[in-house]
Design a protein around this motif. Structure first.
Motif, short mmCIF file in Angstrom:
data_model
loop_
_atom_site.label_atom_id
_atom_site.label_comp_id
_atom_site.label_asym_id
_atom_site.label_seq_id
_atom_site.Cartn_x
_atom_site.Cartn_y
_atom_site.Cartn_z
N GLY A 69 0.76 -1.24 0.00
CA GLY A 69 0.00 0.00 0.00
C GLY A 69 0.79 1.29 0.00
N PHE A 70 2.13 1.23 -0.06
CA PHE A 70 2.92 2.47 -0.03
C PHE A 70 4.26 2.22 -0.72
CE2 PHE A 70 3.95 0.03 3.69
CZ PHE A 70 5.30 0.24 3.93
N ALA A 132 -5.99 4.24 -5.77
CA ALA A 132 -5.96 3.61 -7.09
C ALA A 132 -4.68 2.84 -7.35
CB ALA A 132 -6.15 4.67 -8.17
N GLU A 133 -3.63 3.09 -6.56
CA GLU A 133 -2.33 2.45 -6.78
C GLU A 133 -1.98 1.41 -5.71
OE1 GLU A 133 -0.11 2.88 -9.31
OE2 GLU A 133 -1.58 4.14 -10.33
N LYS A 134 -2.79 1.32 -4.67
CA LYS A 134 -2.40 0.46 -3.55
C LYS A 134 -2.31 -1.03 -3.91
CE LYS A 134 -3.61 3.37 0.40
NZ LYS A 134 -2.22 3.45 0.89
N MET A 135 -3.09 -1.47 -4.88
CA MET A 135 -3.07 -2.87 -5.27
C MET A 135 -2.42 -3.07 -6.65
SD MET A 135 -4.18 -4.50 -2.68
CE MET A 135 -4.61 -6.13 -3.28
N ALA A 136 -1.61 -2.11 -7.06
CA ALA A 136 -0.85 -2.23 -8.31
C ALA A 136 0.31 -3.21 -8.12
CB ALA A 136 -0.34 -0.86 -8.74
N ALA A 261 -5.50 3.94 6.85
CA ALA A 261 -5.61 2.84 7.80
C ALA A 261 -4.25 2.15 7.82
CB ALA A 261 -6.71 1.86 7.39
N TRP A 262 -3.49 2.38 8.87
CA TRP A 262 -2.09 1.99 8.93
C TRP A 262 -1.90 1.00 10.08
CZ3 TRP A 262 2.32 6.19 9.47
CH2 TRP A 262 3.58 5.56 9.47
N MET A 268 -3.35 1.13 4.20
CA MET A 268 -4.50 1.08 3.30
C MET A 268 -5.42 2.27 3.58
SD MET A 268 -3.46 -1.54 1.68
CE MET A 268 -4.84 -1.86 0.57
N ASN A 269 -6.63 2.24 2.99
CA ASN A 269 -7.57 3.36 3.18
C ASN A 269 -8.65 3.06 4.21
OD1 ASN A 269 -6.84 3.66 -0.08
ND2 ASN A 269 -6.85 5.58 1.07
N THR A 270 -8.95 1.78 4.42
CA THR A 270 -10.00 1.41 5.37
C THR A 270 -9.50 0.29 6.27
OG1 THR A 270 -11.00 -0.31 3.99
CG2 THR A 270 -11.75 1.96 3.62
N ARG A 271 -10.17 0.14 7.41
CA ARG A 271 -9.80 -0.96 8.31
C ARG A 271 -10.05 -2.32 7.65
NH1 ARG A 271 -8.47 -2.42 13.27
NH2 ARG A 271 -9.44 -4.29 14.19
N ALA A 272 -11.12 -2.44 6.87
CA ALA A 272 -11.39 -3.71 6.19
C ALA A 272 -10.26 -4.07 5.24
CB ALA A 272 -12.72 -3.62 5.44
N GLU A 273 -9.74 -3.08 4.50
CA GLU A 273 -8.61 -3.34 3.60
C GLU A 273 -7.37 -3.72 4.39
OE1 GLU A 273 -9.84 -0.16 0.05
OE2 GLU A 273 -8.44 0.41 1.64
#
Length: 286
Positions: A69-70, A132-136, A261-262, A268-273
């Motif tokens: 994610g980063f 949009a790039e976290k799962m690239a 969400a770190w 990520m962007n959400t706790r679920a992710e």
């Protein structure tokens, strides 16, 4: 010493000292961003400086660990670091080299010293990725010291890792999702550095040698080694070397302004992710 600037110059709005910490297998370092004193500066999540001649402070390195994610940016000043990942990528980073790694949807990697004595010194930076790039797919940009251009500006010598210098010289790293700028500045005593920054970019100086002056709201602010100076709004930035000169990083980028969400090695962007990242790692999907 006077510090010339005008109303368009960005002022220092906060100065914090780095905090001693350790990471990996006991590597000792100074955390400049991501500490109790200085939290993330969107999109920058964390900035660590490591520097020691004692092998015990770094020899454990950073054994196998995951990321998602980063991006991580490793910039070496002294010593040698070998990196490896489970996608078949490996190499050695030496003094002046940079590795800009996009973890994307996930990988497992290690960063281990290629030496057992002498000085090991450098920085590691974490930069958030947009949703949009976290799962690239993971990707690398690696450049040797000789591939990184240098601008000589009178009393300032500037290595341009990413972004565009005052003379139009461009650094080799491309980071279009945040339009990042990454400069390593060496100032002679009394030497002045000036650089325009894009409007809206967040930025800071990370001073790591000597001392310097930078404009503040009510006058010049003195900066010491291993301090971080957060920049306010404006058109350009200036930094003036102290009596023994200075070395500093200038970093700037366009904020993402997205939820974060770190958890440990996943951002990520959400706790679920975030929970999904942990589950994917446990299931060997990295």
């Amino acid at each position: 010493m006077t510090l010339a600037h005008d109303t368009t110059t960005r002022k220092i709005i906060a100065v914090t000292r780095g905090e001693a910490t350790s990471d990996g297998a006991g590597v000792k370092m100074t955390r400049l961003i991501g500490s109790r004193a200085q939290g993330p500066i969107d999109p920058f999540l964390m900035l660590d400086y490591f520097g020691s001649e004692r092998a015990g402070d770094y020899i454990g390195g950073f054994p196998d660990h995951p990321h998602r994610g980063f991006e991580t940016v490793t910039y070496m000043l002294a010593g040698r670091m070998r990196h490896w990942d489970n996608h078949g990528h490996s190499g050695v980073i030496e003094p002046g080299d940079v590795q800009w790694m996009k973890a994307g949807r996930g990988l497992i990697h290690s960063e281990m010293p290629e030496q057992d004595e002498g000085l090991m010194r450098g920085f590691q930076l974490w930069i958030n990725l947009p949703a949009a790039e976290k799962m690239a797919p993971p990707a690398y940009q690696e450049f040797k010291a000789a591939e990184i251009p240098v601008e000589e500006r009178g009393g300032a010598r500037v290595k341009i890792v990413a972004g565009t210098g005052a003379t139009g010289v461009e650094g080799p790293v491309r980071a279009p999702h945040v339009d990042a700028l990454y400069f390593d500045i060496e100032l002679a005593p009394g030497g002045e550095f000036r650089q325009p920054l894009p409007e809206g970019h967040a930025g800071f100086f990370a001073l790591y040698e000597g001392s310097a002056l930078a404009p503040g709201e009510s006058g010049p602010i003195a900066l010491e080694a291993l301090s971080l100076a957060t920049l306010g709004n404006g058109a350009d930035v200036t930094l003036t070397g102290g009596p023994q000169g200075a070395r500093a990083l200038l970093l700037a980028a366009r904020p993402l302004r997205e939820p974060v969400a770190w958890g440990g090695p996943f951002v990520m962007n959400t706790r679920a992710e975030l929970m999904q990242a942990y589950e994917d790692y446990r299931q060997g999907k990295f």
